[in-house]
Motif scaffolding. Structure first.
Motif, PDB file in Angstrom:
ATOM      1  N   ASP A 162     -26.260 -22.507 -12.971  1.00 47.03           N
ATOM      2  CA  ASP A 162     -25.235 -21.819 -12.196  1.00 47.03           C
ATOM      3  C   ASP A 162     -24.526 -20.845 -13.115  1.00 47.03           C
ATOM      4  OD1 ASP A 162     -23.555 -23.379 -13.774  1.00 47.03           O
ATOM      5  OD2 ASP A 162     -23.383 -24.933 -12.247  1.00 47.03           O
ATOM      6  N   PRO A 289     -21.261 -21.269  -7.585  1.00 43.32           N
ATOM      7  CA  PRO A 289     -21.772 -21.437  -6.219  1.00 43.32           C
ATOM      8  C   PRO A 289     -21.424 -22.778  -5.597  1.00 43.32           C
ATOM      9  CG  PRO A 289     -23.550 -21.517  -7.854  1.00 43.32           C
ATOM     10  CD  PRO A 289     -22.339 -21.054  -8.570  1.00 43.32           C
ATOM     11  N   LEU A 358     -29.105 -22.644  -7.112  1.00 39.46           N
ATOM     12  CA  LEU A 358     -29.719 -21.381  -7.531  1.00 39.46           C
ATOM     13  C   LEU A 358     -31.151 -21.627  -8.005  1.00 39.46           C
ATOM     14  CD1 LEU A 358     -26.850 -19.699  -9.604  1.00 39.46           C
ATOM     15  CD2 LEU A 358     -27.308 -19.565  -7.146  1.00 39.46           C
ATOM     16  N   GLU A 380     -24.895 -16.048  -2.393  1.00 38.87           N
ATOM     17  CA  GLU A 380     -25.434 -16.476  -3.683  1.00 38.87           C
ATOM     18  C   GLU A 380     -26.300 -15.411  -4.350  1.00 38.87           C
ATOM     19  OE1 GLU A 380     -26.677 -20.411  -4.128  1.00 38.87           O
ATOM     20  OE2 GLU A 380     -25.116 -21.245  -2.843  1.00 38.87           O
TER      21      GLU A 380
END
Length: 439
Positions: A162, A289, A358, A380
């Motif tokens: 992330d 995120p 991700l 994202e």
């Protein structure tokens, strides 16, 4: 970033990340729990392996689905998933398992635990194994590979990645007549906007900063330090390096915003910043995120890179890892094959689509399914692009917990107006030097 502050609502079962993952070895070894519950240390279980994890909710369901698929396709080399009670305590549980003789074959661990677990004699050295052509090691983002490497040895396989980006409330910017942030924003523009978006009398603030002196306090400062051209430690990790012009510029920016402008809500670590963002009391967050699913549907928000220093928009990431522990050659072989499969581009992309995590590998963004990911999680897209702005990782060394504590207290003292930046840098640097010296 993971790492973990006590937020009132944890997104998608993921522990709100990055921070309390920093735990001293001594404290860990004192923990008397046994946990992990699954595998035994003996090698008479054939090639059934135990995988310990702390996922809940959608992530746990997605992992279970993938493990079931593996078991269907590999009936003689099965995987047994074991919930470890939460990723926050994964390190303690794993270490306790060594004492109790029930450590897992594979354990999900925060990246900050890698240096401590690298000392374990049962840890599988993956340095040569990741060189196999099917592993495609270089397909992982550089920050993930750095986090998985301790003293030149590959100790884990990336499990989650992330980063910090800027999330802002569009309505508050429009109401204040302030242009929305862009990927090219400077520190000066960020400070100016934060000031215009603040009204202390109404308890509204432009920005929020977690100021509990934990790693959550530290890692936002590290992003600024790196942007300004500085670093936390010397290249050999033996001495502090942040008492520098870059360290001073970063702390001064924080002091100017928090103390002079009073445009920063100082979160005490209870995660209230997200509730205040949802209620329109805070205009901007530096977050990852993991917080997006906890933003209310009626809040229209945007995402950009972090504001930059002289064109440098570097951010910070806290990759988590799968670490493998040896029981027998057969089980280790199965563990390597399973983790390689689990983190392969097509398999992990399925996990990402199911959970919103991700992509782990660059090639995932080139697969047709990536468009499905973006259509499901449009916000994202910036976080994925921002992975290219991760240039450093936190030092992989056993003393990092003590280093983090010293730096966290330094930043906290400046944000509270209790110390001037230059003096705080000297105090913090002395504390870090003592930690590195073991004194």
């Amino acid at each position: 970033m993971a790492a973990d502050r006590p937020t009132p609502r944890l997104p998608r079962g993921r522990v709100a990340r990055r921070c309390t993952a920093v735990i001293a070895v001594g404290a860990v070894l004192l923990v008397g729990v046994t946990a992990c519950g699954g595998g035994k240390a003996s090698s008479d279980e054939g090639t059934t392996i135990t995988v310990a994890h702390g996922y809940t909710d959608v992530e746990a369901a997605a992992l279970k689905t993938q493990a079931e698929k593996w078991n269907t396709d590999h009936p003689t080399t099965k995987v047994n998933l074991v919930y470890n009670g939460g990723n926050d305590s994964a390190l303690q549980k794993t270490v306790a398992g060594f004492t109790a003789g029930n450590y897992p074959d594979v354990a999900y661990e925060y990246g900050s635990s890698a240096a401590q677990l690298a000392r374990q004699p049962k840890l599988v050295d993956l340095t040569e194994k990741v060189k196999a052509s099917g592993f495609n090691w270089d397909d992982f983002y550089p920050s993930e590979r750095l986090a998985a490497t301790v003293d030149g040895k590959v100790v884990g396989v990336p499990a989650l990645v992330d980063n910090l980006s800027l999330v802002y409330n569009k309505k508050l910017f429009a109401a204040a007549g302030v242009p929305e942030p862009t990927n090219d924003w400077t520190w000066e523009q960020f400070r100016d906007a934060s000031k215009k978006l603040s009204d202390p009398a109404k308890k509204t603030y432009g920005w929020a900063y977690v100021n509990d002196a934990s790693e959550d306090t530290v890692w936002r400062y590290l992003a600024m330090l790196w942007q300004a051209g500085g670093d936390l430690l010397t290249s050999d990790n033996t001495k502090p390096a942040f008492d520098s012009p870059a360290g001073l510029a970063s702390l001064q920016q924080l002091r100017d915003m928090a103390v002079t402008d009073k445009s920063v809500y100082l979160d005490t670590g209870n995660g209230n910043y997200l509730n205040l963002f949802n209620s329109g009391k805070i205009a901007m967050l530096w977050t990852g995120p993991w917080d997006l699913s906890s933003i209310n549907d009626d809040v229209e928000y945007g995402v950009t890179y972090l504001p930059g220093y002289q064109g440098n928009h570097e951010t910070i990431s806290g990759p988590d890892l799968y670490l493998l522990f040896d029981h027998s050659s057969g089980r280790t072989d199965t563990a390597v094959k399973f983790v390689s499969w689990l983190t392969s581009a097509p398999v992990h992309l399925e996990f990402a689509i199911a959970t919103g995590d991700l992509p782990l590998r660059k090639s995932e963004t080139e697969l047709p399914g990536y468009q499905t990911f973006l259509s499901k999680y449009p916000a994202e897209k910036v976080f994925v692009a921002n992975l290219d702005n991760v240039k450093h990782v936190r030092p992989n060394l056993p003393e990092y917990a003590e280093v983090s504590t010293a730096v966290g207290q330094m930043v906290q003292s400046v944000l509270l107006g209790q110390a001037e930046p230059a003096a705080a840098l000297k105090t913090g640097s002395q504390a870090v030097a003592a930690a590195l010296a073991g004194s």
